[in-house]
Design a protein around this motif. Structure first.
Motif, PDB file in Angstrom:
ATOM      1  N   GLU A  17      -4.491 -10.249  13.774  1.00 30.98           N
ATOM      2  CA  GLU A  17      -5.190 -10.314  12.487  1.00 30.98           C
ATOM      3  C   GLU A  17      -4.814 -11.626  11.801  1.00 30.98           C
ATOM      4  O   GLU A  17      -3.746 -11.724  11.198  1.00 30.98           O
ATOM      5  N   HIS A  22       2.475  -2.679   5.483  1.00 30.03           N
ATOM      6  CA  HIS A  22       2.078  -2.843   4.081  1.00 30.03           C
ATOM      7  C   HIS A  22       2.854  -1.901   3.153  1.00 30.03           C
ATOM      8  O   HIS A  22       2.935  -2.153   1.962  1.00 30.03           O
ATOM      9  N   TRP A  58      -5.364 -12.883   9.126  1.00 24.62           N
ATOM     10  CA  TRP A  58      -5.082 -12.788   7.680  1.00 24.62           C
ATOM     11  C   TRP A  58      -3.731 -12.151   7.376  1.00 24.62           C
ATOM     12  O   TRP A  58      -3.236 -12.256   6.273  1.00 24.62           O
ATOM     13  N   HIS A  59      -3.141 -11.439   8.341  1.00 24.42           N
ATOM     14  CA  HIS A  59      -1.954 -10.613   8.067  1.00 24.42           C
ATOM     15  C   HIS A  59      -0.643 -11.352   8.376  1.00 24.42           C
ATOM     16  O   HIS A  59      -0.393 -11.755   9.505  1.00 24.42           O
ATOM     17  N   ASP A 100      -2.004  -9.706   3.195  1.00 27.16           N
ATOM     18  CA  ASP A 100      -3.235 -10.180   3.824  1.00 27.16           C
ATOM     19  C   ASP A 100      -3.778 -11.287   2.933  1.00 27.16           C
ATOM     20  O   ASP A 100      -4.003 -11.068   1.737  1.00 27.16           O
ATOM     21  N   ARG A 127       0.858  -1.188   0.000  1.00 22.74           N
ATOM     22  CA  ARG A 127       0.000   0.000   0.000  1.00 22.74           C
ATOM     23  C   ARG A 127       0.887   1.228   0.000  1.00 22.74           C
ATOM     24  O   ARG A 127       1.728   1.398   0.899  1.00 22.74           O
TER      25      ARG A 127
HETATM   26 ZN   LIG Z   1      -2.433  -6.504   6.718  1.00 26.14          ZN
END
Ligand SMILES: [Zn+2]
Length: 303
Positions: free
Chosen positions: A295, A246, A297-298, A253, A220
């Motif tokens: 998290e 990120h 997913w991370h 993710d 990102r």
């Molecule tokens: Zn993440």
């Protein structure tokens, strides 16, 4: 440890008196045991060792009962938010302790007490606030340390077929090169594991209709991160942090089930039970990925 001593003394007294200790060893030692001192000494040592093991586990029955409660009720805070229980982290805890015992068992408490000893904590086998915070600190220490902004020439643009959103724009499909290669190797290994049953193509790629293990979010840019923050100024999520991992291109993710990136306990409870998440906890380390405990997913590529 008082109980261990008492049990050992009782066992020793019983043995010294030449009385059967069948009830202690449970292995059918005969009452007609010859009074030979060598045999008796050997038997005594074995019986004591066995008795010690049994007593050690039974000593943690109380701890196991406490853990059964704390697993759902331990009050702690993270990121300024009140948290309840540690059951969402069962898999990570088991992996840290290298145990497959149920978190509410005496065996688990015994294993935890050994970990506590090494960590300089009170080795009571209870996963209380102090112990849990120490464990969280270890997980956080293991994460990506270098948060330097990605070099443009270090980024590649991954194909849409790797992404959860098959229409994701190219600028949102950038990943740090080595992170991407490690991800592809990891996907290949996951596809080869029949227990995960991931749908895939003949070329060893995730099938278009497969959602699990696709990338939800990769690199990102500062601009995109600012835009996300403007859209949800009160998110307060680590994912929207100014210094997000990120922005290194090394944080990915993955889709691990449920609502892709929702931190609600009920959603995370679904995610941490999926075969893919549990596989990641056991295997991602081999490929250089470390989890962000909060998290599911991370994952961050730390090599
Ligand atoms: Zn993440």
């Amino acid at each position: 440890m008082k109980k261990v001593h008492v049990a050992v003394i009782v066992a020793a007294v019983v043995l010294a008196g030449g009385v059967s200790f069948g009830t202690y060893s449970g292995h059918g030692q005969s009452q007609n045991q010859k009074n030979d001192s060598t045999v008796k000494a050997a038997v005594t040592v074995t019986a004591l060792a066995r008795s010690n093991e049994e007593t050690a586990a039974s000593n943690f029955r109380g701890a196991a009962a406490r853990n059964a409660t704390l697993q759902n009720e331990l009050e702690w805070t993270f990121g300024g938010k009140q948290q309840r229980g540690w059951r969402l982290y069962d898999s990570l805890i088991a992996s840290t302790l290298k145990t497959s015992s149920e978190p509410i068992s005496s065996d688990f408490a015994l294993t935890l007490s050994n970990w506590q000893k090494k960590a300089g904590l009170n080795p009571n086998g209870v996963l209380d606030e102090d112990t849990f915070k120490t464990m969280v600190a270890e997980w956080q220490r293991n994460r990506l340390k270098d948060r330097a902004y990605a070099q443009p020439n270090g980024l590649i643009t991954a194909p849409t077929s790797d992404f959860y959103d098959s229409e994701r724009l190219p600028e949102l499909r950038q990943v740090e090169r080595n992170t991407y290669l490690a991800y592809k190797r990891m996907v290949e290994a996951a596809i080869a594991d029949p227990s995960l049953n991931l749908r895939h193509t003949g070329e060893g790629q995730l099938a278009p209709e497969e959602k699990y293990f696709k990338i939800v979010s990769a690199f990102r840019s500062r601009e995109y991160q600012n835009q996300l923050r403007r859209q949800s100024p009160n998110a307060g999520s680590a994912g929207l942090a100014v210094n997000s991992p990120h922005s290194t291109g090394r944080a990915l993710d993955f889709y691990v089930g449920g609502d892709p990136v929702d931190t609600n306990d009920s959603n995370r409870a679904i995610q941490v039970k999926t075969p893919l998440y549990q596989w990641l906890v056991r295997n991602a380390g081999r490929f250089g990925f470390r989890p962000y405990f909060y998290e599911p997913w991370h994952w961050e590529y730390i090599k």
